[in-house]
Design an enzyme around this catalytic site. Sequence first.
Site: not given
Length: 249
Positions: A115, A202
Amino acid sequence: TLAVLKGFSTHGLTWFPKYVNQGLFRQISSEWNTNLIRLAMYSYDYCNGNKKKNLEILEKGVEFAIANDMYVIIDWHILQDNNPNENLAEAIDFFNKIAKKYANIPNVIFEICNEPNGNTTWDDIKEYSNLIIPVIRRYNPDALILVGTPNYSREIQFPAKDPLEFKNVMYVFHFYAASHKDDFRQKLRKVVASGTPIFITESGLCEEDGDGHIDLESVKKWYSLADSLHLNYTIWSLSNKDETCAIVN
Ligand code: IDC
């Protein structure tokens, strides 16, 4: 037939190594019918910890995943290190090691930056990807490689407009059902419709920090959307951390 990959993401491997065990992997594969496991190696902890020990946990995870006939994502989990270029030399070394070790093993999928966040731009990520992907490709010419997107892997519109010049690459999208609603679902639909390959490496049933309430209505909308678009996904997390996203309590 179209293969779709579904399963869990571990929490940080170095914090919850006990979940990397053969019995559990057998159970999630054969009893819970998952065909994917994501192994989250927090890059910050890897770089600042005992690399040899951390790699051993990861390697056990890959071994158990393969033994149980699952696909396995090796996730270079950047987060506190918000720009993947921050630990570039370490990332090159890591991917060189694991790409060599798992050369041409079809179960293994490489996720190169979980991320990106903070001020990290798509250009930064492209610059990083253009260096890392050839390291992996040297040993794995056809392996699937997953590339994170800006702002915690939410801004998939950037690769949709400006993709990388490599084959067998997909772009990463993450959602947390209690925080992300119709506008995010709409964005995902649009980007997928444009032909951009998206992989949800995710996702969570709760709020975006991994805690807070679980929004079942949004959960249903998200996973039926993912199913209707034939998207691969994992659910965070296969751990008993004291937070609502943990599936073990
Ligand atoms: C979070 C943990 C949280 C921890 C944080 C930093 O849940 O307790 O403090 O990492 O180590 C993500 C990240 C993932 C997060 C997860 C849930 O990829 O590392 O874990 N999350 O919070 N993005 C959105 C949510």
